[in-house]
Design a protein around this motif. Structure first.
Motif, mmCIF file in Angstrom:
data_model
loop_
_atom_site.group_PDB
_atom_site.id
_atom_site.type_symbol
_atom_site.label_atom_id
_atom_site.label_comp_id
_atom_site.label_asym_id
_atom_site.label_seq_id
_atom_site.Cartn_x
_atom_site.Cartn_y
_atom_site.Cartn_z
ATOM 1 N N TYR A 186 14.468 -0.626 -6.938
ATOM 2 C CA TYR A 186 14.556 -0.266 -8.358
ATOM 3 C C TYR A 186 14.124 1.170 -8.540
ATOM 4 C CZ TYR A 186 13.737 -0.243 -13.377
ATOM 5 O OH TYR A 186 13.770 0.081 -14.728
ATOM 6 N N LEU A 187 12.980 1.539 -7.869
ATOM 7 C CA LEU A 187 12.496 2.912 -7.978
ATOM 8 C C LEU A 187 13.487 3.910 -7.384
ATOM 9 C CD1 LEU A 187 8.719 2.358 -7.087
ATOM 10 C CD2 LEU A 187 9.681 2.913 -9.347
ATOM 11 N N GLN A 188 14.304 3.479 -6.443
ATOM 12 C CA GLN A 188 15.314 4.345 -5.827
ATOM 13 C C GLN A 188 16.664 4.260 -6.575
ATOM 14 O OE1 GLN A 188 15.424 3.102 -1.697
ATOM 15 N NE2 GLN A 188 13.889 4.673 -1.114
ATOM 16 N N ASP A 189 16.663 3.552 -7.704
ATOM 17 C CA ASP A 189 17.871 3.373 -8.516
ATOM 18 C C ASP A 189 18.969 2.620 -7.763
ATOM 19 O OD1 ASP A 189 16.768 4.644 -10.726
ATOM 20 O OD2 ASP A 189 17.361 6.616 -9.936
ATOM 21 N N ASN A 190 18.592 1.870 -6.759
ATOM 22 C CA ASN A 190 19.558 1.046 -6.016
ATOM 23 C C ASN A 190 19.454 -0.370 -6.572
ATOM 24 O OD1 ASN A 190 21.205 -0.302 -4.240
ATOM 25 N ND2 ASN A 190 20.316 0.678 -2.391
ATOM 26 N N LEU A 191 20.053 -0.513 -7.802
ATOM 27 C CA LEU A 191 19.888 -1.783 -8.519
ATOM 28 C C LEU A 191 20.591 -2.929 -7.822
ATOM 29 C CD1 LEU A 191 20.273 -0.548 -12.225
ATOM 30 C CD2 LEU A 191 18.198 -0.946 -10.879
ATOM 31 N N VAL A 194 0.851 -1.200 0.000
ATOM 32 C CA VAL A 194 0.000 0.000 0.000
ATOM 33 C C VAL A 194 0.886 1.250 0.000
ATOM 34 C CG1 VAL A 194 -1.693 1.349 1.310
ATOM 35 C CG2 VAL A 194 -1.939 -1.141 1.122
ATOM 36 N N TYR A 195 1.873 1.236 0.927
ATOM 37 C CA TYR A 195 2.770 2.394 0.979
ATOM 38 C C TYR A 195 3.566 2.532 -0.324
ATOM 39 C CZ TYR A 195 1.840 3.063 5.959
ATOM 40 O OH TYR A 195 1.243 3.341 7.149
ATOM 41 N N LEU A 196 3.951 1.426 -0.937
ATOM 42 C CA LEU A 196 4.668 1.457 -2.213
ATOM 43 C C LEU A 196 3.831 2.152 -3.265
ATOM 44 C CD1 LEU A 196 6.944 0.554 -4.178
ATOM 45 C CD2 LEU A 196 5.747 -1.639 -4.380
ATOM 46 N N ARG A 197 2.567 1.828 -3.318
ATOM 47 C CA ARG A 197 1.693 2.398 -4.333
ATOM 48 C C ARG A 197 1.318 3.829 -4.023
ATOM 49 N NH1 ARG A 197 -1.181 -3.510 -4.375
ATOM 50 N NH2 ARG A 197 0.552 -4.470 -5.548
ATOM 51 N N GLN A 198 1.523 4.263 -2.765
ATOM 52 C CA GLN A 198 1.323 5.662 -2.406
ATOM 53 C C GLN A 198 2.598 6.486 -2.619
ATOM 54 O OE1 GLN A 198 -0.161 5.416 1.687
ATOM 55 N NE2 GLN A 198 -2.136 6.235 0.974
ATOM 56 N N GLY A 199 3.680 5.770 -2.994
ATOM 57 C CA GLY A 199 4.944 6.455 -3.190
ATOM 58 C C GLY A 199 5.700 6.666 -1.902
ATOM 59 N N LYS A 200 5.268 6.055 -0.807
ATOM 60 C CA LYS A 200 5.951 6.184 0.477
ATOM 61 C C LYS A 200 6.945 5.038 0.608
ATOM 62 C CE LYS A 200 1.851 8.343 2.531
ATOM 63 N NZ LYS A 200 0.818 8.257 3.587
ATOM 64 N N ASN A 201 8.103 5.237 -0.073
ATOM 65 C CA ASN A 201 9.064 4.142 -0.199
ATOM 66 C C ASN A 201 9.696 3.732 1.117
ATOM 67 O OD1 ASN A 201 8.542 4.087 -2.951
ATOM 68 N ND2 ASN A 201 10.189 5.527 -3.422
ATOM 69 N N ILE A 202 10.027 4.713 1.950
ATOM 70 C CA ILE A 202 10.662 4.376 3.228
ATOM 71 C C ILE A 202 9.730 3.528 4.083
ATOM 72 C CG2 ILE A 202 11.683 5.285 5.346
ATOM 73 C CD1 ILE A 202 13.347 5.731 2.808
ATOM 74 N N ALA A 203 8.463 3.944 4.166
ATOM 75 C CA ALA A 203 7.474 3.187 4.948
ATOM 76 C C ALA A 203 7.288 1.787 4.347
ATOM 77 C CB ALA A 203 6.140 3.918 4.986
ATOM 78 N N ALA A 204 7.325 1.746 3.004
ATOM 79 C CA ALA A 204 7.175 0.444 2.340
ATOM 80 C C ALA A 204 8.336 -0.463 2.700
ATOM 81 C CB ALA A 204 7.083 0.626 0.835
ATOM 82 N N ILE A 205 9.601 0.091 2.632
ATOM 83 C CA ILE A 205 10.782 -0.723 2.969
ATOM 84 C C ILE A 205 10.689 -1.258 4.403
ATOM 85 C CG2 ILE A 205 13.267 -0.599 3.390
ATOM 86 C CD1 ILE A 205 13.400 1.331 0.957
#
Length: 837
Positions: free
Chosen positions: A782-787, A746-757
């Protein structure tokens, strides 16, 4: 032979005298002879007089007379003097005359005594109080029955006085007469109780007039006594409970001692019967029978054998009693009952018909007829007969009680209560009627009234274990467990061998969750009765609660060994084996249950559930179909069958079964949850939300409901409500990894990457074997370019689920199982699979 002359006799003596050089002169001879005659005669007369006027037997008296004559003959031989011999003759004539006079006088006195006895015979029969011992234990007072009151008082008073003197009580004679006045002046039963109160006698026997000895044979006299109404009334009392009153015929002080002995022996035997010492009574009666072959002895023998369940001997002796006295209704009644107990219903019916025909005015006739009909389950016929007995004797308490029992079998419980109440009114000490009425009150749900009746019965018979058990069961039913335990404990103290007391106490302790105490009680019950299958079952159930599953299986196996057809034992064993994950053994047990009872729905359901766990869906489906065929309204069959269809991905079919289950049982919360899941897979998210919301309403503290509904909101892109539900689920169960995984997406789809992690990593902390949070972390990094991190988590995902080696094809396969990724997320994963294949 001629007598010798006097001269020759003297010459012979003189010759002897000369030969022995003895001097024997005419001058000294008469003096010596006279002395011998006088002294010997005096001695002889004195000895005879002593014999005649002393208390010596007739043989002794004759011996004295012959002694006198022998002495005279001896003196005669020794004395030759003529004057001395004349003196001897005179003594003999005088003594013979005396003896003749004595004989004539004795005959005269004997005749007078006989006439006196005959003249006083009737008086003797009336005035014959006797105190004696009954088997060296009980005191008897025998009093006249037909004497006038003054005679009764005088006789009773003197008898009591003598008795008090014998036992060293110093009451005066006047006090004894006062007691006698009390005794005679009140009702017979009360007088007996009064007499017992002062410890004067245990048994009172009243004598009544009967033809004198010689007018009838002794056997007739005994038969008259044995069948006398007062005697029979006396036998209805027990010596150890209250004094008995009976009568004997032709009572006199000496003539009927043998008859009195007969009465005493019969009463002792009857008392032994009253104390349930039937074998002792039989032994005594068999000895009596050798001397008195009368119908009352055969009757009592038949009754005693009846009580020791020797029906053959009972019937034999009762028939003998009837053969001697065909009109003895008591023997006919007991014979009929003996036939009943011997299960000879035809003979019982025949005897009952005979009794009714010959004794139609006797209420006992209809009472026995009612018993016969009751035995063949003709309860209405029994009620009709008991009613006739009551019509003949409205005070017949036992008839009311019997009718109450038959009425109960007709399920007229209120009518039965009315009869038992009437029996109690007539006999307030009838403990059994209180007990029976308590049972009827249970049937009409008057549990408090039943407890009161049990309490009254206990007051009348405080030593009866069954009463405490009955009251305890009711108290347990009314949720008074502590009071119930008190009753069962008291019962166990009264009878430490009462398995029921311990078993019932164990049951109540189980309800109180005192499983150790319950286990102990069931173990004691089994030590008393090792064949009680119910105690084994109960202990097995308690052992399951104590986590002693193998001990529980052992108990259920004991039940099976004792009763191989006990389906419940196999069922319980199967349930415990399921807990132990011994699925094949459990299925075998459930199959055995079904063999014993092809309509046992629980066995089919339990076996079906195990087959689901073993992924034998077709076998499980067959079990649930069988349940529905047996009982189309069994809701769990539909709900479980719906689960099978759900696992087979037949979501529409599953929903159809869930609908039927809810229609039968709308309170089954799990069905709403399952139907919501099925709707979710059919993309009916709103419908799923409705069902899961209903589940949450019924079970507001179930975390799974909130997690499921959160997924539905997430599918509808209603992220705020999804976050609320996932957060609620976590608050109810903080260690459920999937909820953190879902919240991370849910947080990923809201763009809240830190909360998602953070949520993905929390999920992995709780369950490192789950590929889904690894996929989530792959997308976020991937979205954070940390491949580099993205590649690490992608490789971990592949190692956890081999389908991901197929790339996007594997992702599509996983989506068919309920996983969900957005198009954007799948595009990222596709690129990652291509780049790091």
């Amino acid at each position: 032979m001629k007598h010798r002359s006097k001269k020759s006799s003297i010459r012979k003596i003189n010759e002897v005298s000369k030969a022995t050089n003895l001097e024997f002169t005419e001058k000294t001879l008469p003096v010596t002879s006279s002395v011998i005659v006088i002294v010997g005669g005096i001695l002889g007369i004195l000895s005879v007089l002593y014999v005649l006027y002393s208390d010596i037997s007739i043989v002794g008296k004759l011996s004295g007379i012959f002694f006198f004559y022998g002495l005279v003959f001896f003196i005669w031989k020794k004395v030759k003097d003529i004057s001395a011999r004349k003196l001897l003759k005179l003594a003999i004539y005088a003594f013979s005359a005396f003896i003749l006079a004595w004989v004539l006088y004795s005959i005269y006195e004997y005749n007078n005594e006989q006439k006196k006895k005959e003249r006083l015979k009737l008086e003797d029969q009336r005035k014959a109080p006797i105190f004696s011992l009954l088997d060296k234990k009980y005191k008897i007072l025998i009093l006249p029955f037909q004497a006038d009151p003054n005679q009764k008082i005088e006789i009773a008073g003197s008898a009591i006085y003598r008795h008090l003197k014998e036992i060293n009580q110093k009451e005066r004679l006047n006090d004894s007469i006062v007691y006698a006045n009390q005794l005679i002046g009140i009702d017979i039963q009360d007088s007996a109780a009064y007499f017992k109160k002062f410890h004067h006698a245990d048994l009172i026997i009243y004598g009544q007039y009967f033809p004198a000895e010689g007018q009838v044979s002794p056997q007739v006299r005994i038969n008259y006594i044995a069948n006398d109404n007062w005697f029979l009334r006396g036998l209805n009392k027990r010596i150890d409970e209250e004094p008995m009153i009976t009568s004997i015929a032709g009572l006199s002080s000496g003539e009927l001692q043998g008859d009195i002995e007969f009465i005493i022996q019969v009463i002792v035997a009857y008392n032994e019967m009253g104390n349930e010492n039937f074998n002792a009574a039989i032994n005594r009666l068999m000895k009596i029978k050798n001397s008195y072959n009368v119908d009352i002895v055969d009757f009592l023998l038949g009754t005693s054998f009846l009580n020791v369940e020797n029906h053959f001997e009972s019937i034999l002796f009762l028939k003998k009693s009837i053969s001697k006295n065909p009109n003895f209704i008591g023997a006919h009644l007991n014979l009929c009952y003996a036939y009943l107990l011997a299960n000879d219903l035809n003979s019982a019916s025949h005897e009952s018909n005979y009794i009714i025909l010959n004794y139609p005015e006797n209420p006992d006739s209809y009472l026995m007829s009612g018993r016969v009909k009751y035995s063949v389950r003709n309860y209405q016929g029994a009620v009709d007969d008991y009613t006739k007995a009551i019509d003949l004797d409205e005070q017949y308490a036992y008839a009311y009680r019997s009718r109450g029992i038959a009425t109960a079998f007709l399920k007229d419980y209120k009518g039965a209560i009315k009869d038992f109440s009437k029996a109690i009114e007539l006999d307030p000490k009838d403990e059994e009627s209180f007990t029976l009425r308590a049972g009827m009150k249970v049937h009409i749900f008057d549990y408090n009234g039943a407890i009161k009746d049990y309490s009254k019965a206990i007051a009348l018979n405080p030593q009866k274990v069954e009463l405490y058990i009955g009251r305890g069961l009711l108290k347990a039913m009314l949720n008074f467990p502590e009071e119930a335990i008190t009753d069962f404990t008291y019962a166990s103290k009264l009878d430490p061998k009462s398995a029921e007391s311990f078993k019932n106490r164990g049951t109540v302790k189980k309800q109180l969750k005192d499983y150790k105490g319950a286990n102990t009680d069931f173990t004691i019950a089994l030590s008393i009765n090792p064949n009680d299958t119910n105690s084994f079952k109960s202990r097995g159930e308690v052992r399951v609660l104590l986590n002693d599953n193998y001990g529980a299986i052992s108990d259920f196996n004991e039940v099976i060994e004792l009763d191989p057809k006990d389906a419940s034992a196999y069922l319980n064993s199967g349930i415990v084996r399921s807990i132990l994950k011994e699925f094949q053994g459990a299925i075998s047990d459930f199959t055995k249950v079904i063999e014993l009872n092809p309509k046992d729905l629980k066995a089919y359901a339990s076996r079906g559930n195990l087959k689901i766990n073993l992924k034998d869906y077709s076998g499980a489906l067959a079990d649930y179909n069988r349940i529905i065929k047996i009982n189309s309204l069994y809701p769990y069959a539909y709900s479980n069958r719906g689960i099978i269809k759900f696992n087979q991905k037949n979501y529409s079919g599953a929903i159809t079964d869930f609908n039927k289950a809810i229609g039968i049982n709308p309170q089954d919360t799990n069905v709403y949850y399952n139907r919501g899941n099925a709707k979710y897979y059919l993309n009916n998210f709103n419908g799923a939300i409705d069902d899961v919301s209903r589940f949450i309403d019924l079970e507001p503290n179930n975390f799974e409901g909130y997690n499921c509904r959160g997924l539905c909101y997430m599918k509808l892109l209603n992220f705020e409500l999804a976050i609320l539900d996932f957060s609620k689920s976590i608050s109810l169960k903080s260690d459920f990894s999937s909820t953190y995984d879902n919240l991370g997406f849910v947080y990923l789809r809201q763009g809240k990457n830190i909360a998602a992690i953070n949520n993905f990593k929390k999920s992995l902390t709780l369950n490192s074997k789950s590929f889904s949070p690894n996929i989530g972390l792959t997308i976020v990094y991937y979205l954070q370019d940390n491949l580099k991190e993205a590649e690490k988590y992608l490789n971990t995902s592949k190692s956890l689920d081999k389908r991901l080696y197929k790339g996007i094809v594997g992702i599509n396969e996983l989506e068919k199982e309920g996983y969900f990724w957005t198009d954007k997320e799948k595009e990222i994963l596709k690129k990652m699979f291509v780049k790091y294949n």
